[in-house]
Design an enzyme around this catalytic site. Sequence first.
Site, PDB file in Angstrom:
ATOM      1  CG  HIS A 158      28.025  33.532  23.746  1.00  0.00           C
ATOM      2  ND1 HIS A 158      29.020  33.823  22.857  1.00  0.00           N
ATOM      3  CD2 HIS A 158      27.317  34.677  23.898  1.00  0.00           C
ATOM      4  CE1 HIS A 158      28.921  35.095  22.492  1.00  0.00           C
ATOM      5  NE2 HIS A 158      27.892  35.640  23.096  1.00  0.00           N
ATOM      6  CG  HIS A 190      57.502  56.833  58.467  1.00  0.00           C
ATOM      7  ND1 HIS A 190      58.225  55.678  58.589  1.00  0.00           N
ATOM      8  CD2 HIS A 190      56.651  56.627  57.415  1.00  0.00           C
ATOM      9  CE1 HIS A 190      57.830  54.803  57.658  1.00  0.00           C
ATOM     10  NE2 HIS A 190      56.881  55.365  56.935  1.00  0.00           N
TER      11      HIS A 190
END
Lengths: 436, 436
Positions: free
Chosen positions: A262, A421
């Site tokens: 490769h 919250h």
Amino acid sequence: MPARLDATSADFADRFEGLLHAKREASEDVQTLVAGVIAEVRARGDAALIDFTARWDRQTLTPATLRIGAAEVDAATAQCDPETLAALDLAAARIEEFHRRQVPEVTDYRDASGVRLGARWTAVGAVGLYVPGGTASYPSSVLMNALPAKVAGVGRVVMVVPTPDGQLNPLVLAAAKRCGITEIYRIGGAQAVAALAYGTETIRPVDKIVGPGNAFVAAAKRLVYGTVGIDSIAGPSEILVVADAKNDPAWIAMDLLSQAEHDTSAQSILITDDDAFADAVAAAVDRHLETLPRAAIAGQSWRDHGAIVTVRDLLADAPALVDRLAPEHLELAVEDPDALAARVRNAGAIFLGRHTPEAIGDYVAGPNHVLPTARSARFSSGLNVLDFMKRTTFVGCDPAGIRAIGPAAVTLARAEGLDAHALSVALRLSAAGTQT
Amino acid sequence: MPARLDATSADFADRFEGLLHAKREASEDVQTLVAGVIAEVRARGDAALIDFTARWDRQTLTPATLRIGAAEVDAATAQCDPETLAALDLAAARIEEFHRRQVPEVTDYRDASGVRLGARWTAVGAVGLYVPGGTASYPSSVLMNALPAKVAGVGRVVMVVPTPDGQLNPLVLAAAKRCGITEIYRIGGAQAVAALAYGTETIRPVDKIVGPGNAFVAAAKRLVYGTVGIDSIAGPSEILVVADAKNDPAWIAMDLLSQAEHDTSAQSILITDDDAFADAVAAAVDRHLETLPRAAIAGQSWRDHGAIVTVRDLLADAPALVDRLAPEHLELAVEDPDALAARVRNAGAIFLGRHTPEAIGDYVAGPNHVLPTARSARFSSGLNVLDFMKRTTFVGCDPAGIRAIGPAAVTLARAEGLDAHALSVALRLSAAGTQT
């Protein structure tokens, strides 16, 4: 010569450590150049694409000829050898079949408190697929990148492929056609990545960019990450073959060379329990190199980065070494590959037994050939359908549900000093008659 | 004032585009400084950690006191309010239960050609969890990051938490204890990330680092990415509430503020179909801000980045806007939230109906609160068990299997000019009596 390491020798730990951390690639610093290219494309759109393509690919384009039309794709496909097209079809069908099993299911249930919980998956809206030009323009990679996106249900897959000096592998267009890709642009490099990420007059932006590329493409993908998603940045290919002495040395040698061919930066490693077999494989590599067309590349990779490691007992000693190397490809050419595989944690893909060369997985087996390199199999996976989908979790409370779990949320929010919250839950609780 | 956009007005497209691309965070350029810190830790190990901790956290450490021992964890846990510990336990149990459903199964089958194919999952070997010090030191985040790793089967979870001036939130240690984390170091910043990635004399390296942090931590995570895996880099929090006029404006206002109170860079957006309701919510926000402890932060976020968008019809018009915003949190406070949810593709988490404030998901619902920000829900998902596992695919051919699929691999490898690939398959084929 490839390195020879003996697990029973005193310096083994140090030498193996050296093998793990050896740098195989010179990293080019192209960041500044690439940032400039991206800025140009963002500022001038098509005009910048056309200028860069003239400069680097020596191609004169107009906004109208940026796109490769259906007639050109059909003509290219007609040029291809029918046997190769049939092989491409077989590969595509097998890749699709394997990847279809990765499509996740919806989770949707009510828990013991009556709270509805779940997660569902949706496809990424639009994906850009980078395909390199020149010698690294592989039709198999088009299939491996595009088909999981198609299976995921991605509505728009856009391909970019540079055509330096007008050259374009017709099989790449045939592969795109097989994948149903109809939007293809003849551009490449950082400019193509920028166009996919930010859009131009002609090219609408995508949500995620995948596909291999050179150092410029990799740098561009890093820079646009966040604006769009990207796949992982692939390094040079690797194979680790674990083989006992009952293998044909010529087969194992060819498997090692199939990665080495490769790229000179690729790495092939053999682990075996037999010194004579190790010698036989090394000799077979040299013999194959005498006739292999890509012998110059493969030979350099093998000499510079190849290694042969001998251990006393494969089943006992190999798994720990495999896990540290965390190879992209792991071939287990032994009598009972399952026993070895069961002891391995880190590998991108495993090839079981003597009749499963890694190359079968590059083309037709079905699993993806885009796999984690450079030891990243320790923490990441090969390309798959989930890379083209995203999970949205959901929660649904009715008044009873929030009564059941809300008070604990209020307590924790207050402990974290996040009063809005706490209050957003408490307001619902007091409406539901619960004190907080 | 938050921006007010009307989907029926002529300038809507432009103004919405502006909302999408407004930059909320000043990006600090800390890259060079952080690269230097990482190099120091790689070169000098514990000594560098100790020096940086003295300089930035004003703490004198030795290699022996880097680690927070079990006695210190127990003592911190004993200091915590029992009601808060009970809430933490409830949250942990619910988070574990939800995440256990994400554990993937093995695939292992033989296809029609007799080829064995499959994929299996293994846990990442070692994970580092960064926990910020100071005001952003949230025990809920310890649960959300550590429990999916535990459910995935990660064998070693290491926590790092800075203790500037000796300060450490005891609930953070209690949360760590609840998650079974026993390896905790009192270090933070880029130096802690470097120690986790490369290791020191005292701290063994990990394979992946997760958890929120400041600009230094984020830059360090980017720099070590590749050597180790990282989670995504989180941006400031966001909520998009889609609400009809039948909601209590005070509830919706508080939900918007619950994100705004995180950070002045947070963003809260309301989409509604009723102008009067929009006014009522805006007024309720102002009223809440008169008493909210974090009003300075929440008010600035709301004024600078908040927006109210009115559309004609929620079901018809909202989904396209939601998908473009791709919010981290999507609250659907409407009569039939499923109908709306079904039309939405891009959202990190969805909160269904009027009784499901987003804050319930921050603590106790069960799904993860680490979610994609900055429109990345277009291409990515919240933290989950798969983030702590990796998939290994496998292939096994016997001679019959390779005869069935090998010839196509040989054809494709030759077409790509990769002869060693072709030959590695062809050698097996000729042994199996097949000509190629």
